[in-house]
Design a protein around this motif. Structure first.
Motif, mmCIF file in Angstrom:
data_model
loop_
_atom_site.group_PDB
_atom_site.id
_atom_site.type_symbol
_atom_site.label_atom_id
_atom_site.label_comp_id
_atom_site.label_asym_id
_atom_site.label_seq_id
_atom_site.Cartn_x
_atom_site.Cartn_y
_atom_site.Cartn_z
ATOM 1 N N PHE A 13 21.352 -9.114 13.896
ATOM 2 C CA PHE A 13 22.565 -8.117 14.615
ATOM 3 C C PHE A 13 22.282 -7.313 15.355
ATOM 4 O O PHE A 13 22.011 -6.517 16.661
ATOM 5 C CB PHE A 13 23.527 -7.827 13.772
ATOM 6 C CG PHE A 13 23.859 -8.559 12.856
ATOM 7 C CD1 PHE A 13 25.477 -9.426 13.535
ATOM 8 C CD2 PHE A 13 23.783 -9.468 12.172
ATOM 9 C CE1 PHE A 13 25.960 -10.549 12.537
ATOM 10 C CE2 PHE A 13 24.451 -10.193 10.811
ATOM 11 C CZ PHE A 13 25.902 -11.011 11.036
ATOM 12 N N ILE A 14 21.102 -6.693 14.900
ATOM 13 C CA ILE A 14 20.625 -5.487 15.529
ATOM 14 C C ILE A 14 19.122 -5.452 16.079
ATOM 15 O O ILE A 14 19.168 -4.661 17.080
ATOM 16 C CB ILE A 14 20.232 -3.875 13.607
ATOM 17 C CG1 ILE A 14 18.622 -4.802 13.289
ATOM 18 C CG2 ILE A 14 21.291 -3.932 13.630
ATOM 19 C CD1 ILE A 14 17.894 -3.628 12.218
ATOM 20 N N LEU A 15 18.289 -6.893 16.099
ATOM 21 C CA LEU A 15 17.138 -6.888 17.211
ATOM 22 C C LEU A 15 18.010 -7.392 18.028
ATOM 23 O O LEU A 15 17.630 -7.400 19.600
ATOM 24 C CB LEU A 15 16.528 -7.715 16.560
ATOM 25 C CG LEU A 15 15.368 -7.108 15.275
ATOM 26 C CD1 LEU A 15 14.630 -7.814 14.693
ATOM 27 C CD2 LEU A 15 15.150 -5.331 15.908
ATOM 28 N N ARG A 16 19.039 -8.750 18.227
ATOM 29 C CA ARG A 16 19.327 -9.580 19.358
ATOM 30 C C ARG A 16 21.324 -9.813 20.165
ATOM 31 O O ARG A 16 21.181 -10.004 20.618
ATOM 32 C CB ARG A 16 19.094 -11.129 18.554
ATOM 33 C CG ARG A 16 17.777 -11.622 18.475
ATOM 34 C CD ARG A 16 17.814 -13.113 17.974
ATOM 35 N NE ARG A 16 16.452 -13.530 18.087
ATOM 36 C CZ ARG A 16 15.599 -15.015 17.332
ATOM 37 N NH1 ARG A 16 16.981 -15.380 17.057
ATOM 38 N NH2 ARG A 16 14.584 -15.122 17.340
ATOM 39 N N GLY A 17 21.147 -8.822 19.165
ATOM 40 C CA GLY A 17 22.835 -8.596 19.065
ATOM 41 C C GLY A 17 23.806 -9.582 19.140
ATOM 42 O O GLY A 17 25.224 -9.250 20.209
ATOM 43 N N VAL A 18 23.442 -10.805 17.983
ATOM 44 C CA VAL A 18 24.405 -11.268 17.818
ATOM 45 C C VAL A 18 25.769 -10.827 17.094
ATOM 46 O O VAL A 18 25.347 -9.559 16.646
ATOM 47 C CB VAL A 18 23.465 -11.945 16.933
ATOM 48 C CG1 VAL A 18 24.447 -12.857 15.935
ATOM 49 C CG2 VAL A 18 22.186 -13.073 17.354
ATOM 50 N N LYS A 19 26.471 -11.395 17.910
ATOM 51 C CA LYS A 19 27.823 -11.287 17.198
ATOM 52 C C LYS A 19 28.671 -12.102 16.169
ATOM 53 O O LYS A 19 28.436 -13.611 16.813
ATOM 54 C CB LYS A 19 29.586 -11.079 18.378
ATOM 55 C CG LYS A 19 28.488 -9.945 19.057
ATOM 56 C CD LYS A 19 29.438 -9.898 20.185
ATOM 57 C CE LYS A 19 28.865 -9.113 21.126
ATOM 58 N NZ LYS A 19 27.668 -9.292 21.856
ATOM 59 N N LEU A 20 29.256 -11.894 15.061
ATOM 60 C CA LEU A 20 29.892 -12.276 14.323
ATOM 61 C C LEU A 20 30.885 -13.075 14.477
ATOM 62 O O LEU A 20 32.207 -11.606 13.673
ATOM 63 C CB LEU A 20 29.124 -13.023 12.969
ATOM 64 C CG LEU A 20 29.798 -13.640 11.632
ATOM 65 C CD1 LEU A 20 29.642 -15.333 12.104
ATOM 66 C CD2 LEU A 20 29.259 -13.520 10.210
ATOM 67 N N ILE A 21 32.061 -13.872 14.710
ATOM 68 C CA ILE A 21 33.301 -13.804 14.456
ATOM 69 C C ILE A 21 34.257 -14.992 13.644
ATOM 70 O O ILE A 21 33.859 -15.318 13.783
ATOM 71 C CB ILE A 21 34.481 -14.071 16.095
ATOM 72 C CG1 ILE A 21 33.803 -12.616 17.019
ATOM 73 C CG2 ILE A 21 35.501 -13.723 16.463
ATOM 74 C CD1 ILE A 21 33.402 -13.193 18.413
ATOM 75 N N GLY A 22 34.939 -14.086 13.091
ATOM 76 C CA GLY A 22 36.019 -14.670 11.766
ATOM 77 C C GLY A 22 37.110 -15.197 12.285
ATOM 78 O O GLY A 22 37.868 -14.486 13.057
ATOM 79 N N ILE A 23 37.510 -16.355 12.383
ATOM 80 C CA ILE A 23 39.178 -17.262 12.764
ATOM 81 C C ILE A 23 39.584 -17.752 11.631
ATOM 82 O O ILE A 23 39.164 -17.869 10.461
ATOM 83 C CB ILE A 23 38.195 -18.392 13.386
ATOM 84 C CG1 ILE A 23 37.194 -17.780 14.646
ATOM 85 C CG2 ILE A 23 39.434 -19.172 13.499
ATOM 86 C CD1 ILE A 23 37.356 -17.614 16.323
ATOM 87 N N ASN A 24 40.464 -16.732 11.883
ATOM 88 C CA ASN A 24 42.317 -17.780 10.533
ATOM 89 C C ASN A 24 42.429 -17.700 11.660
ATOM 90 O O ASN A 24 43.281 -16.897 13.373
ATOM 91 C CB ASN A 24 42.111 -15.951 10.562
ATOM 92 C CG ASN A 24 43.298 -16.467 9.635
ATOM 93 O OD1 ASN A 24 44.163 -17.160 9.056
ATOM 94 N ND2 ASN A 24 44.052 -14.577 8.694
ATOM 95 N N ALA A 25 43.056 -19.142 11.329
ATOM 96 C CA ALA A 25 44.243 -18.929 12.323
ATOM 97 C C ALA A 25 45.679 -18.740 12.307
ATOM 98 O O ALA A 25 46.499 -19.334 12.731
ATOM 99 C CB ALA A 25 44.223 -20.817 12.406
ATOM 100 N N ASN A 26 45.919 -18.398 10.851
ATOM 101 C CA ASN A 26 47.384 -17.856 10.763
ATOM 102 C C ASN A 26 47.554 -17.209 11.914
ATOM 103 O O ASN A 26 48.125 -15.759 11.309
ATOM 104 C CB ASN A 26 47.730 -17.445 9.419
ATOM 105 C CG ASN A 26 48.790 -17.880 8.887
ATOM 106 O OD1 ASN A 26 49.399 -18.001 9.726
ATOM 107 N ND2 ASN A 26 48.924 -16.957 7.549
ATOM 108 N N SER A 27 47.354 -17.199 13.505
ATOM 109 C CA SER A 27 47.720 -15.699 13.677
ATOM 110 C C SER A 27 48.807 -15.001 14.526
ATOM 111 O O SER A 27 49.343 -15.984 13.935
ATOM 112 C CB SER A 27 46.347 -15.868 15.292
ATOM 113 O OG SER A 27 46.610 -17.234 15.568
#
Ligand SMILES: NC(=O)c1ccc[n+]([C@@H]2O[C@H](COP(=O)([O-])OP(=O)(O)OC[C@H]3O[C@@H](n4cnc5c(N)ncnc54)[C@H](OP(=O)(O)O)[C@@H]3O)[C@@H](O)[C@H]2O)c1
Length: 331
Positions: free
Chosen positions: A262-276
Protein backbone atom coordinates in the motif's frame (compact mmCIF):
# COMPACT_ATOMS: atom_id res chain seq x y z
CA UNK A 1 -53.74 -19.85 -7.58
CA UNK A 2 -52.74 -23.50 -7.56
CA UNK A 3 -50.04 -24.82 -5.30
CA UNK A 4 -46.44 -24.75 -6.46
CA UNK A 5 -43.14 -26.46 -5.71
CA UNK A 6 -40.38 -25.12 -3.47
CA UNK A 7 -37.07 -26.53 -2.27
CA UNK A 8 -37.25 -25.58 1.36
CA UNK A 9 -34.77 -25.79 4.24
CA UNK A 10 -36.24 -26.94 7.58
CA UNK A 11 -34.61 -26.72 11.01
CA UNK A 12 -31.92 -29.38 11.56
CA UNK A 13 -33.18 -32.45 13.36
CA UNK A 14 -31.69 -33.26 16.78
CA UNK A 15 -27.95 -33.96 16.48
CA UNK A 16 -27.71 -32.76 12.87
CA UNK A 17 -25.89 -29.60 11.79
CA UNK A 18 -27.39 -29.33 8.31
CA UNK A 19 -30.98 -28.22 7.80
CA UNK A 20 -33.42 -30.82 6.55
CA UNK A 21 -33.91 -29.81 2.92
CA UNK A 22 -36.81 -31.11 0.86
CA UNK A 23 -39.17 -30.34 -2.00
CA UNK A 24 -42.57 -29.25 -0.72
CA UNK A 25 -45.84 -27.99 -2.21
CA UNK A 26 -46.83 -24.55 -0.93
CA UNK A 27 -49.41 -21.80 -1.30
CA UNK A 28 -48.46 -18.17 -1.87
CA UNK A 29 -49.49 -17.45 1.73
CA UNK A 30 -46.56 -19.59 2.93
CA UNK A 31 -44.02 -17.23 1.32
CA UNK A 32 -42.26 -14.36 3.10
CA UNK A 33 -44.32 -11.19 2.61
CA UNK A 34 -43.69 -8.60 -0.10
CA UNK A 35 -45.56 -6.37 -2.51
CA UNK A 36 -44.43 -8.19 -5.66
CA UNK A 37 -45.28 -11.79 -6.45
CA UNK A 38 -42.88 -13.19 -9.05
CA UNK A 39 -43.42 -16.28 -11.13
CA UNK A 40 -39.85 -17.55 -11.09
CA UNK A 41 -38.53 -18.59 -14.49
CA UNK A 42 -34.89 -19.18 -13.59
CA UNK A 43 -32.82 -19.31 -10.46
CA UNK A 44 -29.23 -20.39 -9.98
CA UNK A 45 -26.85 -21.89 -7.46
CA UNK A 46 -24.34 -19.65 -5.78
CA UNK A 47 -21.71 -20.93 -3.36
CA UNK A 48 -23.65 -19.26 -0.55
CA UNK A 49 -26.75 -21.34 -1.41
CA UNK A 50 -24.72 -24.53 -1.11
CA UNK A 51 -23.24 -23.40 2.23
CA UNK A 52 -26.72 -22.50 3.54
CA UNK A 53 -28.23 -25.85 2.56
CA UNK A 54 -25.31 -27.69 4.17
CA UNK A 55 -25.64 -25.68 7.41
CA UNK A 56 -22.11 -24.26 7.03
CA UNK A 57 -21.36 -20.79 8.49
CA UNK A 58 -24.89 -20.49 9.96
CA UNK A 59 -26.09 -18.54 6.91
CA UNK A 60 -29.77 -19.31 7.54
CA UNK A 61 -30.89 -18.73 11.12
CA UNK A 62 -34.66 -18.98 10.84
CA UNK A 63 -36.53 -21.96 9.43
CA UNK A 64 -38.32 -22.93 7.34
CA UNK A 65 -36.61 -20.98 4.59
CA UNK A 66 -36.60 -21.26 0.80
CA UNK A 67 -33.00 -20.81 -0.39
CA UNK A 68 -31.80 -19.23 -3.61
CA UNK A 69 -30.09 -15.82 -3.44
CA UNK A 70 -31.07 -14.88 -6.97
CA UNK A 71 -33.95 -15.30 -9.40
CA UNK A 72 -35.43 -13.95 -12.60
CA UNK A 73 -39.07 -14.15 -13.66
CA UNK A 74 -42.21 -12.22 -14.43
CA UNK A 75 -44.46 -10.32 -12.08
CA UNK A 76 -47.60 -12.35 -11.33
CA UNK A 77 -49.18 -9.69 -9.08
CA UNK A 78 -48.08 -6.43 -7.51
CA UNK A 79 -49.58 -4.07 -4.95
CA UNK A 80 -46.85 -1.56 -5.80
CA UNK A 81 -47.52 0.81 -8.70
CA UNK A 82 -43.97 0.44 -10.04
CA UNK A 83 -44.69 -3.11 -11.25
CA UNK A 84 -47.43 -4.65 -13.36
CA UNK A 85 -48.35 -8.23 -14.15
CA UNK A 86 -46.02 -9.60 -16.82
CA UNK A 87 -43.09 -7.28 -16.11
CA UNK A 88 -39.77 -9.15 -16.32
CA UNK A 89 -37.64 -8.70 -13.18
CA UNK A 90 -34.31 -9.68 -11.65
CA UNK A 91 -33.92 -10.07 -7.88
CA UNK A 92 -30.73 -10.91 -5.96
CA UNK A 93 -29.41 -10.21 -2.49
CA UNK A 94 -31.38 -8.07 -0.01
CA UNK A 95 -31.52 -11.23 2.13
CA UNK A 96 -33.51 -13.40 -0.30
CA UNK A 97 -32.63 -17.04 0.23
CA UNK A 98 -31.19 -16.15 3.65
CA UNK A 99 -33.69 -14.31 5.86
CA UNK A 100 -36.46 -13.96 3.28
CA UNK A 101 -37.72 -16.78 1.05
CA UNK A 102 -35.66 -16.92 -2.13
CA UNK A 103 -35.50 -18.19 -5.68
CA UNK A 104 -35.65 -21.97 -5.23
CA UNK A 105 -39.42 -22.05 -5.68
CA UNK A 106 -41.78 -21.54 -8.59
CA UNK A 107 -43.05 -18.34 -6.95
CA UNK A 108 -41.34 -15.73 -4.77
CA UNK A 109 -42.76 -12.72 -2.96
CA UNK A 110 -40.35 -9.81 -2.57
CA UNK A 111 -40.38 -6.18 -1.56
CA UNK A 112 -40.91 -3.88 -4.52
CA UNK A 113 -37.70 -2.03 -3.61
CA UNK A 114 -35.74 -5.23 -4.25
CA UNK A 115 -37.08 -5.99 -7.72
CA UNK A 116 -35.05 -4.63 -10.62
CA UNK A 117 -36.59 -4.42 -14.09
CA UNK A 118 -34.78 -6.80 -16.44
CA UNK A 119 -31.93 -4.77 -18.00
CA UNK A 120 -32.53 -3.97 -21.67
CA UNK A 121 -30.71 -6.39 -23.94
CA UNK A 122 -30.75 -9.39 -21.60
CA UNK A 123 -33.16 -12.33 -21.59
CA UNK A 124 -34.42 -13.77 -18.29
CA UNK A 125 -32.22 -16.80 -18.92
CA UNK A 126 -29.10 -14.69 -19.55
CA UNK A 127 -29.78 -12.55 -16.48
CA UNK A 128 -30.07 -15.68 -14.32
CA UNK A 129 -26.90 -17.16 -15.81
CA UNK A 130 -25.23 -13.97 -14.65
CA UNK A 131 -27.20 -13.70 -11.39
CA UNK A 132 -25.50 -12.64 -8.17
CA UNK A 133 -22.20 -14.03 -9.52
CA UNK A 134 -22.31 -12.00 -12.73
CA UNK A 135 -23.25 -8.90 -10.80
CA UNK A 136 -20.27 -9.48 -8.47
CA UNK A 137 -17.92 -9.85 -11.44
CA UNK A 138 -19.35 -6.67 -12.97
CA UNK A 139 -18.97 -4.82 -9.68
CA UNK A 140 -15.29 -5.82 -9.50
CA UNK A 141 -14.69 -4.48 -13.01
CA UNK A 142 -16.68 -1.32 -12.27
CA UNK A 143 -14.64 -0.47 -9.15
CA UNK A 144 -11.29 -1.46 -10.69
CA UNK A 145 -11.86 0.79 -13.69
CA UNK A 146 -13.13 3.52 -11.39
CA UNK A 147 -9.71 3.24 -9.72
CA UNK A 148 -7.70 3.57 -12.89
CA UNK A 149 -7.58 0.07 -14.36
CA UNK A 150 -7.44 0.00 -18.16
CA UNK A 151 -6.22 -2.68 -20.60
CA UNK A 152 -3.03 -0.73 -21.35
CA UNK A 153 -2.02 -0.86 -17.66
CA UNK A 154 -1.22 -4.58 -17.77
CA UNK A 155 -2.50 -8.04 -16.86
CA UNK A 156 -5.43 -8.87 -14.58
CA UNK A 157 -5.35 -12.05 -12.49
CA UNK A 158 -8.55 -13.88 -11.51
CA UNK A 159 -8.64 -16.54 -8.76
CA UNK A 160 -11.29 -19.25 -8.34
CA UNK A 161 -11.16 -19.03 -12.10
CA UNK A 162 -13.51 -21.90 -12.96
CA UNK A 163 -16.12 -20.77 -10.40
CA UNK A 164 -19.23 -18.75 -11.15
CA UNK A 165 -17.80 -15.31 -10.46
CA UNK A 166 -14.34 -16.20 -11.78
CA UNK A 167 -15.64 -17.56 -15.11
CA UNK A 168 -17.78 -14.51 -15.78
CA UNK A 169 -15.03 -12.12 -14.67
CA UNK A 170 -12.59 -13.72 -17.16
CA UNK A 171 -15.18 -13.54 -19.93
CA UNK A 172 -16.00 -9.87 -19.20
CA UNK A 173 -12.37 -8.77 -18.82
CA UNK A 174 -11.15 -10.54 -21.96
CA UNK A 175 -14.06 -9.13 -23.95
CA UNK A 176 -13.07 -5.67 -22.79
CA UNK A 177 -9.53 -6.10 -24.04
CA UNK A 178 -7.70 -7.09 -20.86
CA UNK A 179 -4.94 -9.70 -20.81
CA UNK A 180 -6.33 -12.13 -18.24
CA UNK A 181 -4.40 -14.62 -16.12
CA UNK A 182 -6.56 -17.36 -14.59
CA UNK A 183 -5.52 -18.93 -11.27
CA UNK A 184 -7.15 -22.33 -10.84
CA UNK A 185 -6.96 -25.55 -8.87
CA UNK A 186 -8.47 -27.48 -11.80
CA UNK A 187 -5.83 -28.69 -14.24
CA UNK A 188 -8.54 -30.35 -16.34
CA UNK A 189 -10.25 -27.07 -17.24
CA UNK A 190 -7.53 -25.34 -19.23
CA UNK A 191 -9.50 -25.48 -22.50
CA UNK A 192 -12.56 -24.02 -20.79
CA UNK A 193 -10.53 -21.13 -19.35
CA UNK A 194 -8.81 -20.45 -22.68
CA UNK A 195 -12.16 -20.38 -24.47
CA UNK A 196 -13.46 -17.85 -21.95
CA UNK A 197 -10.50 -15.66 -22.86
CA UNK A 198 -7.70 -16.42 -20.40
CA UNK A 199 -4.36 -15.64 -22.05
CA UNK A 200 -2.39 -17.34 -19.28
CA UNK A 201 -3.33 -20.01 -16.73
CA UNK A 202 -1.49 -20.60 -13.47
CA UNK A 203 -1.96 -23.41 -10.95
CA UNK A 204 -3.36 -22.21 -7.62
CA UNK A 205 -0.16 -23.46 -5.90
CA UNK A 206 1.84 -20.46 -7.18
CA UNK A 207 -0.01 -18.27 -4.69
CA UNK A 208 2.02 -19.34 -1.65
CA UNK A 209 3.67 -17.32 1.10
CA UNK A 210 7.28 -16.38 0.30
CA UNK A 211 8.04 -14.71 3.61
CA UNK A 212 8.63 -11.43 1.77
CA UNK A 213 6.47 -8.30 2.04
CA UNK A 214 6.72 -7.66 -1.72
CA UNK A 215 7.30 -9.99 -4.66
CA UNK A 216 7.95 -9.12 -8.32
CA UNK A 217 5.15 -6.87 -9.59
CA UNK A 218 2.98 -8.60 -12.20
CA UNK A 219 -0.63 -7.43 -12.18
CA UNK A 220 -2.45 -4.21 -12.93
CA UNK A 221 -5.61 -5.71 -11.47
CA UNK A 222 -6.70 -8.69 -9.38
CA UNK A 223 -10.09 -10.32 -8.84
CA UNK A 224 -10.06 -12.56 -5.78
CA UNK A 225 -12.76 -15.15 -5.13
CA UNK A 226 -10.99 -17.09 -2.39
CA UNK A 227 -9.12 -14.96 0.19
CA UNK A 228 -6.37 -16.38 2.45
CA UNK A 229 -2.91 -16.90 0.94
CA UNK A 230 -4.20 -16.09 -2.54
CA UNK A 231 -5.26 -12.58 -1.61
CA UNK A 232 -1.99 -12.02 0.27
CA UNK A 233 -0.05 -13.15 -2.84
CA UNK A 234 -2.06 -10.83 -5.08
CA UNK A 235 -1.30 -7.85 -2.86
CA UNK A 236 2.44 -8.69 -2.87
CA UNK A 237 2.52 -9.04 -6.65
CA UNK A 238 0.38 -6.09 -7.81
CA UNK A 239 2.13 -3.44 -9.87
CA UNK A 240 2.43 0.14 -8.61
CA UNK A 241 -1.10 1.60 -8.47
CA UNK A 242 -2.55 -1.84 -9.09
CA UNK A 243 -6.04 -2.55 -7.80
CA UNK A 244 -7.42 -5.72 -6.20
CA UNK A 245 -11.03 -6.62 -5.50
CA UNK A 246 -11.87 -9.20 -2.81
CA UNK A 247 -15.21 -10.91 -2.28
CA UNK A 248 -14.71 -14.54 -1.17
CA UNK A 249 -13.11 -16.59 1.57
CA UNK A 250 -13.09 -20.29 0.57
CA UNK A 251 -9.28 -20.38 0.97
CA UNK A 252 -9.41 -18.54 4.30
CA UNK A 253 -11.01 -15.57 5.99
CA UNK A 254 -7.66 -14.38 7.30
CA UNK A 255 -4.70 -13.26 5.27
CA UNK A 256 -1.14 -12.35 6.13
CA UNK A 257 -0.07 -9.03 4.68
CA UNK A 258 2.06 -5.99 5.40
CA UNK A 259 1.36 -2.34 4.64
CA UNK A 260 4.26 -2.23 2.17
CA UNK A 261 2.23 -2.90 -1.03
CA UNK A 262 0.00 0.00 0.00
CA UNK A 263 2.64 2.52 1.01
CA UNK A 264 5.42 1.64 -1.46
CA UNK A 265 3.38 0.67 -4.52
CA UNK A 266 0.14 2.57 -3.94
CA UNK A 267 -1.79 -0.68 -4.29
CA UNK A 268 -5.54 -0.48 -3.67
CA UNK A 269 -7.67 -3.20 -2.09
CA UNK A 270 -11.40 -2.90 -2.63
CA UNK A 271 -13.93 -4.97 -0.71
CA UNK A 272 -16.87 -6.15 -2.79
CA UNK A 273 -20.31 -6.68 -1.30
CA UNK A 274 -22.82 -7.61 -3.98
CA UNK A 275 -25.69 -6.63 -1.72
CA UNK A 276 -25.43 -3.06 -2.94
CA UNK A 277 -28.09 -0.35 -3.14
CA UNK A 278 -30.43 -0.32 -6.13
CA UNK A 279 -28.87 2.75 -7.78
CA UNK A 280 -25.46 1.05 -8.02
CA UNK A 281 -27.07 -2.24 -9.17
CA UNK A 282 -28.89 -0.50 -11.98
CA UNK A 283 -25.74 1.29 -13.08
CA UNK A 284 -23.59 -1.85 -13.06
CA UNK A 285 -26.26 -4.13 -14.60
CA UNK A 286 -26.64 -1.66 -17.47
CA UNK A 287 -22.89 -2.04 -18.12
CA UNK A 288 -23.13 -5.84 -17.80
CA UNK A 289 -25.85 -5.86 -20.47
CA UNK A 290 -23.75 -3.72 -22.77
CA UNK A 291 -20.08 -2.69 -22.40
CA UNK A 292 -19.17 -5.56 -20.01
CA UNK A 293 -21.38 -8.12 -21.72
CA UNK A 294 -19.80 -11.60 -21.49
CA UNK A 295 -19.43 -13.45 -24.78
CA UNK A 296 -19.60 -17.03 -23.54
CA UNK A 297 -22.64 -17.24 -21.27
CA UNK A 298 -23.80 -20.41 -23.02
CA UNK A 299 -20.53 -22.10 -22.12
CA UNK A 300 -20.65 -20.84 -18.52
CA UNK A 301 -24.27 -22.00 -17.99
CA UNK A 302 -24.95 -25.54 -16.79
CA UNK A 303 -28.71 -25.73 -17.04
CA UNK A 304 -30.28 -28.08 -14.53
CA UNK A 305 -33.85 -29.01 -13.65
CA UNK A 306 -35.32 -27.86 -10.35
CA UNK A 307 -35.12 -31.36 -8.85
CA UNK A 308 -31.35 -31.51 -9.53
CA UNK A 309 -30.54 -28.76 -7.01
CA UNK A 310 -29.34 -31.06 -4.17
CA UNK A 311 -26.91 -33.00 -6.37
CA UNK A 312 -25.52 -29.82 -7.97
CA UNK A 313 -24.99 -28.22 -4.55
CA UNK A 314 -22.99 -31.25 -3.43
CA UNK A 315 -20.77 -30.90 -6.50
CA UNK A 316 -20.19 -27.22 -5.72
CA UNK A 317 -19.11 -27.97 -2.16
CA UNK A 318 -16.81 -30.76 -3.38
CA UNK A 319 -15.17 -28.25 -5.77
CA UNK A 320 -16.32 -30.33 -8.73
CA UNK A 321 -18.40 -27.65 -10.42
CA UNK A 322 -17.52 -25.27 -13.22
CA UNK A 323 -19.20 -22.04 -14.24
CA UNK A 324 -22.79 -21.42 -13.19
CA UNK A 325 -25.65 -23.77 -12.34
CA UNK A 326 -28.73 -22.28 -13.97
CA UNK A 327 -31.91 -23.72 -12.46
CA UNK A 328 -34.94 -24.08 -14.75
CA UNK A 329 -37.98 -23.52 -12.56
CA UNK A 330 -40.74 -24.07 -15.09
CA UNK A 331 -41.87 -27.36 -16.56
N1 LIG B 1 -18.93 -10.60 -1.19
C1 LIG B 1 -19.96 -10.86 -1.99
O1 LIG B 1 -20.90 -10.08 -2.11
C2 LIG B 1 -19.95 -12.13 -2.78
C3 LIG B 1 -20.70 -12.24 -3.95
C4 LIG B 1 -20.60 -13.42 -4.70
C5 LIG B 1 -19.80 -14.47 -4.26
N2 LIG B 1 -19.14 -14.33 -3.08
C6 LIG B 1 -18.24 -15.40 -2.61
O2 LIG B 1 -17.24 -15.56 -3.59
C7 LIG B 1 -16.82 -16.90 -3.66
C8 LIG B 1 -16.95 -17.41 -5.09
O3 LIG B 1 -18.33 -17.49 -5.44
P1 LIG B 1 -18.77 -18.36 -6.68
O4 LIG B 1 -20.24 -18.23 -6.80
O5 LIG B 1 -17.91 -18.06 -7.85
O6 LIG B 1 -18.43 -19.84 -6.13
P2 LIG B 1 -18.08 -21.15 -6.94
O7 LIG B 1 -18.80 -21.17 -8.25
O8 LIG B 1 -18.25 -22.28 -6.01
O9 LIG B 1 -16.54 -20.96 -7.30
C9 LIG B 1 -15.54 -20.84 -6.33
C10 LIG B 1 -14.22 -21.26 -6.96
O10 LIG B 1 -13.19 -21.01 -6.01
C11 LIG B 1 -12.23 -22.05 -6.06
N3 LIG B 1 -12.22 -22.70 -4.75
C12 LIG B 1 -13.21 -23.40 -4.17
N4 LIG B 1 -12.83 -23.85 -2.96
C13 LIG B 1 -11.59 -23.41 -2.76
C14 LIG B 1 -10.66 -23.53 -1.70
N5 LIG B 1 -10.95 -24.21 -0.59
N6 LIG B 1 -9.45 -22.95 -1.85
C15 LIG B 1 -9.16 -22.26 -2.96
N7 LIG B 1 -10.01 -22.10 -4.00
C16 LIG B 1 -11.20 -22.66 -3.89
C17 LIG B 1 -12.66 -22.98 -7.18
O11 LIG B 1 -12.05 -22.51 -8.39
P3 LIG B 1 -10.79 -23.25 -9.06
O12 LIG B 1 -11.02 -24.72 -8.87
O13 LIG B 1 -10.81 -22.80 -10.48
O14 LIG B 1 -9.57 -22.78 -8.33
C18 LIG B 1 -14.14 -22.74 -7.29
O15 LIG B 1 -14.62 -23.05 -8.56
C19 LIG B 1 -17.68 -17.65 -2.63
O16 LIG B 1 -16.96 -17.71 -1.42
C20 LIG B 1 -18.89 -16.76 -2.49
O17 LIG B 1 -19.54 -16.95 -1.26
C21 LIG B 1 -19.19 -13.20 -2.35
Amino acid sequence: MSRFLAYRLHAPTAGASAPAARFVELDVDHLSPGEVLVRVAWSSLNYKDALAAAGINAIVRQYPRIGGIDLTGTVAASSDARFREGDPVVVHGFGIGVDHDGGHAQYARVKADWAMPLPAGLSLREAATLGAAGYTAGLCLHWMEHNGLAPARGKVVVSGATGGVGSIAIDMLAGRGYAVTALTGKAAELDYLRTLGAAEILPAEVAKATGKPLDPAQWAGAVDAVGGEVLAWMLRTLQPDGVATAFGNAAGAQFDATVLPFILRGVKLIGINANSPMALRSEVWAKIADAYRPRHLDLVANEIAFQDIPEAMARMLARQSRGRYLVRMEG
